[in-house]
Design an enzyme around this catalytic site. Structure first.
Site, short mmCIF file in Angstrom:
data_model
loop_
_atom_site.label_atom_id
_atom_site.label_comp_id
_atom_site.label_asym_id
_atom_site.label_seq_id
_atom_site.Cartn_x
_atom_site.Cartn_y
_atom_site.Cartn_z
N LYS A 562 0.65 -1.43 0.11
CA LYS A 562 0.14 -0.04 -0.04
C LYS A 562 0.89 1.26 -0.17
O LYS A 562 0.32 2.19 -0.34
CB LYS A 562 -0.87 0.23 1.13
CG LYS A 562 -2.05 -1.01 1.28
CD LYS A 562 -2.94 -0.95 2.57
CE LYS A 562 -2.58 -1.37 3.70
NZ LYS A 562 -2.95 -2.92 3.45
N VAL A 592 -6.83 -2.12 -0.80
CA VAL A 592 -7.93 -2.29 0.03
C VAL A 592 -9.07 -3.21 -0.18
O VAL A 592 -9.38 -3.52 -1.27
CB VAL A 592 -8.81 -0.78 -0.25
CG1 VAL A 592 -10.00 -0.52 0.56
CG2 VAL A 592 -7.80 0.46 -0.34
N LEU A 596 -11.45 -8.27 -2.78
CA LEU A 596 -12.75 -7.63 -3.24
C LEU A 596 -12.72 -6.69 -4.16
O LEU A 596 -11.57 -5.79 -4.21
CB LEU A 596 -13.26 -6.89 -2.02
CG LEU A 596 -13.76 -7.90 -0.78
CD1 LEU A 596 -14.51 -7.22 0.47
CD2 LEU A 596 -14.74 -8.88 -1.18
N GLY A 648 -3.65 -15.48 14.37
CA GLY A 648 -2.85 -14.85 13.28
C GLY A 648 -3.44 -13.75 12.41
O GLY A 648 -3.36 -13.25 11.43
N ASP A 662 -3.31 1.55 9.58
CA ASP A 662 -3.56 1.05 8.38
C ASP A 662 -4.89 1.20 7.59
O ASP A 662 -5.19 1.28 6.44
CB ASP A 662 -3.52 -0.50 8.68
CG ASP A 662 -3.71 -1.52 7.43
OD1 ASP A 662 -2.80 -1.32 6.59
OD2 ASP A 662 -4.89 -2.27 7.57
N LYS A 666 -5.71 2.72 3.79
CA LYS A 666 -6.90 2.36 3.03
C LYS A 666 -7.79 3.35 2.42
O LYS A 666 -8.09 3.70 1.36
CB LYS A 666 -7.58 1.05 3.39
CG LYS A 666 -6.49 0.02 3.63
CD LYS A 666 -7.30 -1.23 4.42
CE LYS A 666 -6.60 -2.40 4.39
NZ LYS A 666 -7.08 -3.45 5.47
N GLY A 785 -6.24 -11.58 4.34
CA GLY A 785 -5.91 -12.99 4.42
C GLY A 785 -4.96 -13.20 3.20
O GLY A 785 -5.26 -12.81 2.16
#
Ligand code: ASP
Ligand code: MG
Length: 804
Positions: A562, A592, A596, A648, A662, A666, A785
């Site tokens: 990013k 981001v 998706l 995790g 973070d 985004k 993930g």
């Protein structure tokens, strides 16, 4: 009867001549009727030319002549070349005395090469009990008196040939010297370099042969030079008309004068490889193939001459003057291109004529240069011409676009109206890449996408495995081949131009070498790799320093990192203008919401003119899990956080998630998609970590998680009934202005709202637009993930691959 012609390389000492003999033996055994036409052996003609040159300059040539003789005799026993050698001795002696030679003498010298060759083969065949008859074509082919490039007198030659073959028919093989002939005064002439091909087709014509088999050292005609284009394919069959197009661009077997006698009598020509003669080669007949053939040919020894000048505009006769000046010097122009404005004319001449052409033009245009109507006449030497044969302009955009995408900008191009050819002039150092790009495009061979992957941690490693696993499938379905040519971490890299495989992990450990980004670029250039993509799966600030250089060197970029999009707005713009300038793409869908399709959706909406008025949502998978669970269950905050850490879901130091940066990043990335020029410092971030816990080591913090419990328990209890906690990003305000409002904060929302219904570690994004009104477009799903992120990066790669 078939006419077999063997070229110099086929007849060279050792494997060559042995193979030729066994080909002939084979044919005889099969009962085939054949006539054999030979070139001089190996490098003979060139050697004779050199010795002649030396003799005429009074240089010592005897040593080379001895070596020549030795080569001819080799270890053949029983051949007697006394006569031929003594002719040569005398000729060279004379030339050396005179210090000069005529074309007539040169023909006499060169002719001995073919005589030696035919004499030798006849002898070898006879020793093997194959009846063979040495046939000196000088007694058959009669020509005009143009030494060095004589024209056959057809009637006479035909009569001689037919007469000779009537005498020696049946089982005796005529072993005929190619290339050489004589004029009506009985003086030796030659048919021009590579003239044996011509001899063979004349014989085929006169004797109405059933086929001419031309034995070379290649398997036939290819769609491109296989040395330069590894995907080049052999053309099985083509027509004379098509072959004629190829001939124009260099192939000497297919020289127009050579194929005309064949066309006249409809005799098929087969191009075969002496060293692989079971191969069917390429068959050329009068039938043209349905689809038309395509191939690429290259002219290398050329120069581009450029004549520029504003004053040429509208002046009549400029072209005529150029051509006249060049014609006067016997310089032929092969490709010419001129704008309708006539402000400049560019054209191609043979490289060794370039200087002469330039000075001829300078002379012709002297007055114009003086008046500055012509500003410049220049020579560009480092160029090559690629001709796409069988290409018309209706589909030319495909190879052309592919070239541009690969940073090959043709210097000029033109087309023929009748022959369906397009020729391009490219820089020599780009020739190799250009050929491969065009070849792949016009033959719809799988397009190769060459990928360098930086970072092979969770996301990077998963991506590499995903690509390697599905490369075959994708090639089948999409004709796109994903080739990973380099994998690198912060210290080491591995390379393979043919593509790294499933064992990449152990390779990088064992064979990884330290590298700089320049090494990667250099490797791609040196191996002429096309369609380059660099993938940044690092989380590194430092690596983004390489972006501009990669773009400049022709790489498209894909990143899950990013950082580049959240540095200063200045850099953001700089990056985009570099992309624009180089016609390169940068995709980062996973920045981001992981895989998706969020950025793509926002981009499209924005581009189509839809006014996006607000974007709001849960941007972080780890914080989503934390607050979804904490809101629902009667457990302490620290217990839920500890669970998220154990699973995790968070970074090793969970403060990186809890601090909100973070999410802020985004949000900033989305804002910038809407052309807002916000900076990171503009974001109001609610840091979830109490002041006193922000400093210190991760281990210290992890021991003090319980300190968070009171704070968040209070927040939870202070909510209205049926409300839940969510940590959100919110972009709002008048988004048509320069900057928007960016908030990152913990909020309490009704459980029944779409934000309130998010479960597990899902992300959710609500996109509010003018047309959609109060009902936002909602994109929801696993937003974190390594698997889904890797898939998202993969998606970006395919998007790029399909675009080009
Ligand atoms: N020996 C001659 C040459 O090298 C003719 C031929 O090979 O076709 O040009
Ligand atoms: Mg030859």
């Amino acid at each position: 009867m078939k006419v077999l012609k063997f070229g110099g390389k086929s007849l060279a000492n050792g494997k060559g001549i042995q193979t030729v003999v066994s080909i002939i033996e084979d044919k005889v055994r099969n009962g085939e009727k054949i006539t054999v036409v030979l070139s001089a052996r190996g490098n003979t003609t060139n050697d004779l030319e050199e010795i002649l040159e030396k003799a005429s300059k009074n240089e010592s040539y005897l040593e080379q002549l001895e070596a020549f003789k030795k080569y001819q005799l080799s270890d053949f026993v029983g051949v007697d070349f006394t006569r031929e050698f003594s002719i040569l001795d005398k000729l060279f002696e004379g030339v050396s005395l005179l210090g000069d030679y005529s074309k007539r003498i040169k023909d006499q010298v060169l002719s001995q090469g073919e005589v030696l060759s035919a004499k030798l083969l006849t002898q070898i065949l006879n020793e093997k009990n194959i009846k063979a008859n040495f046939t000196d074509s000088r007694t058959l082919i009669i020509t005009d008196g143009q030494f060095g490039d004589a024209q056959p007198l057809d009637k006479l030659s035909k009569k001689n040939v037919i007469h000779h073959f009537q005498k020696y028919n049946g089982t005796t093989i005529n072993v005929v010297t190619g290339f050489i002939a004589s004029n009506t005064k009985n003086e030796t002439t030659t048919l021009g370099r590579n003239g044996s091909n011509y001899t063979a087709s004349l014989l085929a014509n006169y004797l109405e042969a059933e086929e001419l088999q031309n034995f070379t050292h290649v398997n036939g005609i290819y769609t491109a030079n296989p040395d330069l284009v590894s995907d080049a394919k052999k053309i099985e069959k083509l027509s004379f008309a098509e072959a004629n197009e190829l001939a124009y661009f260099g192939a000497n077997i297919l020289h127009a004068k050579t194929i005309i006698p064949l066309i006249e009598k409809d005799i098929p020509l087969r191009i075969l490889n002496t060293f692989d003669y079971k191969n069917q080669g390429t068959l050329i007949t009068s039938e043209s193939s349905e689809k038309g053939i395509k191939s690429l040919s290259v002219l290398e020894d050329v120069a581009l001459i450029n004549l520029e000048g504003r004053g040429l505009l509208g002046k009549a006769g400029v072209d005529a003057r150029i051509f006249r000046a060049l014609a006067y010097k016997n310089i032929s122009v092969s490709i010419i291109s001129q704008g309708s404005s006539e402000r400049g004319v560019g054209f191609i001449v043979e490289a060794d004529k370039a200087k002469e052409a330039k000075s001829a033009l300078e002379q012709e245009f002297e007055p114009d240069l003086h008046k500055r109507d012509v500003s410049n006449i220049s020579i560009e030497r480092e160029v090559s011409v690629i001709s796409i044969i069988g290409q018309d302009l209706s589909t030319f955009h495909k190879p052309y676009n592919a070239l541009i995408k690969n940073q090959v900008i043709p210097l000029l191009f033109n087309n023929t109206i009748a022959g369906k050819n397009v020729s391009l002039v490219v820089r020599k150092n780009q020739l190799h890449r250009a050929l491969n790009v065009i070849h792949g495009e016009i033959f719809e061979i799988s397009k190769k996408i060459n990928i360098a992957i930086f970072g092979h941690g969770l996301v990077g490693g998963t991506l590499i495995d995903q690509i390697i696993q599905s490369a075959r499938q994708i090639e089948k379905r999409k004709k796109i081949y994903l080739n990973i040519f380099s994998i690198a971490n912060s210290k080491k890299a591995i390379f393979n131009k043919k593509g790294l495989g499933a064992d990449w992990k152990s390779k990088i450990q064992k064979e990884g070498v330290s590298y700089t980004i320049e090494d990667i670029v250099k490797f791609a250039n040196e191996n002429h790799l096309e369609n380059l993509i660099a993938i940044d799966n690092t989380a590194s600030r430092e690596f983004t320093n390489n972006y501009l250089g990669l773009i400049d060197n022709g790489f498209d970029l894909v990143s899950s990192n990013k950082v580049a999009n959240t540095l200063s707005f200045e850099f953001y713009k700089q990056l985009r203008s570099a992309l624009e300038k180089n016609q390169k793409q940068y995709l980062y869908e996973t920045n981001v919401g992981a895989g998706l399709p969020l950025i793509d959706t926002i981009k499209l909406l924005h581009l189509s003119g839809e006014n996006i008025t607000r974007i709001k949502g849960v941007f972080s998978g780890s914080l989503s899990y934390l607050f979804n669970t904490f809101s629902e269950e009667e457990r302490s905050f620290s217990e839920v956080l500890q669970e998220a850490i154990n699973k995790g879901f968070t970074e090793p130091d969970p403060r990186e998630d809890l601090c909100g940066n973070d999410v802020g990043r985004k949000l900033l990335i989305l804002a910038r998609e809407l052309d807002l020029s916000n900076e990171f410092v503009d974001i109001n971030i609610q840091n979830l970590i109490p002041e006193e816990l922000r400093k210190g080591e991760a281990t210290e913090f992890l021991e003090k998680l319980k300190d968070l419990d009171i704070i968040y328990q209070k927040v939870k209890e202070a909510q209205q009934p049926n409300h839940v906690l969510r940590y959100i990003g919110d972009l709002w305000g008048d988004l048509s202005r320069e900057k928007g409002n960016l908030d990152v904060k913990l909020v309490s929302v009704p459980k029944s709202s779409s934000l309130g219904q998010v479960k597990g570690s899902d992300s959710i994004f609500e996109i509010y637009t003018e047309s959609y009104g109060d009902q936002p477009i909602v994109i929801q799903g696993a937003g974190a993930g390594s698997r889904v992120t890797a898939r998202g990066v993969f998606g970006d790669i395919l998007r790029l691959a399909e675009k080009g």
